[in-house]
Design an enzyme around this catalytic site. Structure first.
Site, PDB file in Angstrom:
ATOM      1  N   GLY A   9      67.474  11.753  27.673  1.00  0.00           N
ATOM      2  CA  GLY A   9      66.994  11.252  28.965  1.00  0.00           C
ATOM      3  C   GLY A   9      66.588   9.792  28.833  1.00  0.00           C
ATOM      4  O   GLY A   9      65.625   9.339  29.455  1.00  0.00           O
ATOM      5  N   GLY A  12      66.304   6.984  31.974  1.00  0.00           N
ATOM      6  CA  GLY A  12      65.327   7.104  33.056  1.00  0.00           C
ATOM      7  C   GLY A  12      64.207   6.085  32.946  1.00  0.00           C
ATOM      8  O   GLY A  12      64.257   5.168  32.125  1.00  0.00           O
ATOM      9  N   ASP A  35      71.862  10.375  27.282  1.00  0.00           N
ATOM     10  CA  ASP A  35      71.630  10.698  28.696  1.00  0.00           C
ATOM     11  C   ASP A  35      72.955  11.177  29.275  1.00  0.00           C
ATOM     12  O   ASP A  35      73.997  11.098  28.606  1.00  0.00           O
ATOM     13  CB  ASP A  35      71.121   9.450  29.454  1.00  0.00           C
ATOM     14  CG  ASP A  35      70.278   9.817  30.673  1.00  0.00           C
ATOM     15  OD1 ASP A  35      70.806  10.501  31.568  1.00  0.00           O
ATOM     16  OD2 ASP A  35      69.100   9.445  30.727  1.00  0.00           O
ATOM     17  N   TYR A 141      57.892  21.260  40.243  1.00  0.00           N
ATOM     18  CA  TYR A 141      57.765  20.354  39.106  1.00  0.00           C
ATOM     19  C   TYR A 141      56.499  20.681  38.307  1.00  0.00           C
ATOM     20  O   TYR A 141      56.536  20.811  37.077  1.00  0.00           O
ATOM     21  CB  TYR A 141      57.732  18.916  39.626  1.00  0.00           C
ATOM     22  CG  TYR A 141      57.514  17.868  38.577  1.00  0.00           C
ATOM     23  CD1 TYR A 141      58.503  17.552  37.654  1.00  0.00           C
ATOM     24  CD2 TYR A 141      56.314  17.156  38.522  1.00  0.00           C
ATOM     25  CE1 TYR A 141      58.300  16.570  36.709  1.00  0.00           C
ATOM     26  CE2 TYR A 141      56.106  16.173  37.581  1.00  0.00           C
ATOM     27  CZ  TYR A 141      57.097  15.877  36.677  1.00  0.00           C
ATOM     28  OH  TYR A 141      56.896  14.904  35.736  1.00  0.00           O
TER      29      TYR A 141
HETATM   30  N1  SER Z   1      54.918  10.478  38.444  1.00  0.00           N
HETATM   31  C1  SER Z   1      55.547  11.758  38.488  1.00  0.00           C
HETATM   32  C2  SER Z   1      56.022  12.089  39.836  1.00  0.00           C
HETATM   33  O1  SER Z   1      55.547  11.497  40.775  1.00  0.00           O
HETATM   34  C3  SER Z   1      54.570  12.797  38.079  1.00  0.00           C
HETATM   35  O2  SER Z   1      54.764  13.178  36.798  1.00  0.00           O
HETATM   36  O3  SER Z   1      56.816  12.966  39.962  1.00  0.00           O
END
Ligand code: SER
Length: 316
Positions: A9, A12, A35, A141
């Site tokens: 990754g 990113g 990546d 998430y």
């Molecule tokens: N900064 C990240 C987000 O906004 C949080 O881990 O998804």
């Protein structure tokens, strides 16, 4: 054994800067970037295309380069994950299982996996959120980060896997652009301030969130990974604090450099995510266990961002 690192990754927001930081510290050839997409910036050193869910592909890179440490950064972030929860869960969990299993099998000595303030939820104390507290995340998430943390702790306890993690706050940097997060406005605001002198924030006035300048986050990450194993007492994820602000606070700081800058507000679906997160973080465990100290405050971060973006983007 020489240290050989794989960053999964690497294209990113964090990966771009972490690869640079690791290469500066351990040498270009000892850090392999990987990546599914090309790097954001030109990089000196090996790069391999690989999907974070392709165990065989990752194993081939480990064998080819003699990798013994992996930093796994591939993930869908908070806002993007809400658009495809099933895929977010699959990517965020499968990729973690692959590296944890490789470490359990003795193919890796150390693993780094990023967690987030998103592990916390609406029932968490919002100010000075402690290391150990109520964590009932309301985003996919956050659920994936919380479950992942528990798997890290489990693999450490049950199999002795040396896995380490930080609960990052929102990260702000000028070298790379973020993608899909709820805190991304705090990066976009600089680009728009310099380009057009105005910015419309997708988070409302008064939305205070914990944030950090990228150089601090990169230093913390490498310091945690380099700390002696016995100092790493938290095997879920470490709380880490920089500074907290709301959109109007960062706008006021930007105005010290760009007095005509105008901020307006048009909150969208990301507001609910921000509302569920802490406003400030207690990072005393990281400070006590491995000596973490932030170097940047809001003022210092804004100064450095404006200086560097003026230089690199050539605006303002
Ligand atoms: N900064 C990240 C987000 O906004 C949080 O881990 O998804």
């Amino acid at each position: 054994m020489a240290k050989k690192i794989l960053v999964i990754g690497s294209s990113g927001q964090i990966g771009t800067e972490l690869v640079e930081g690791l290469r500066a510290r351990f040498g270009n050839d000892n850090v392999v970037a990987s990546d599914i997409k090309e790097p954001q910036v030109k990089m000196d050193g090996p790069f391999a295309m690989v999907d974070a869910m392709d165990r065989r592909g990752i194993e081939r890179i480990i064998e080819k380069y003699g990798i013994n440490e992996v930093y796994l950064l591939a993930a869908l972030l908070s806002a993007t994950a809400e658009k495809d929860p099933a895929f977010a869960w699959k990517l965020n969990m499968e990729s973690l299982f692959i590296v944890l299993e490789l470490a359990r099998e003795g193919k890796l000595k150390k693993v780094y996996w990023p967690s987030s303030i998103a592990v916390f939820g609406p029932t968490t104390p919002k100010q000075g959120t402690p290391q150990h507290t109520i964590a009932e995340p309301s985003t996919v998430y956050g659920i994936s980060k919380q479950a992942g943390e528990q798997w890290c702790a489990y693999y450490h306890k049950r199999y002795g896997v040396d896995v380490r993690s930080i609960r990052y706050p929102g990260l702000i940097g000028w070298k790379s652009t973020p993608g899909g997060g709820t805190t991304d406005y705090a990066v976009h605001i600089f680009h728009e301030a310099l380009k057009s002198g105005t910015y419309t924030s997708f988070l409302d006035r008064g939305t205070q969130l914990p944030m950090m300048y990228m150089p601090d986050a990169i230093r913390a990450t490498i310091d945690l990974m380099e700390a002696p194993a016995e100092k790493v007492k938290e095997r879920t994820g470490y709380n880490l604090a920089g500074f907290s602000f709301a959109p109007e606070d960062i706008a006021a700081e930007i105005r010290r450099h760009l007095p005509a800058f105008k901020l307006s507000f048009a909150p969208d679906h990301r507001q609910a995510i921000a509302n569920s997160w802490p406003q400030s973080i207690d990072d005393s465990a990281a400070r006590a266990d491995w000596g973490w100290r932030p170097q940047y405050d809001l003022k210092g971060m804004v100064e450095d961002m404006v200086l560097n973006l003026r230089r690199t983007v050539g605006q303002g």
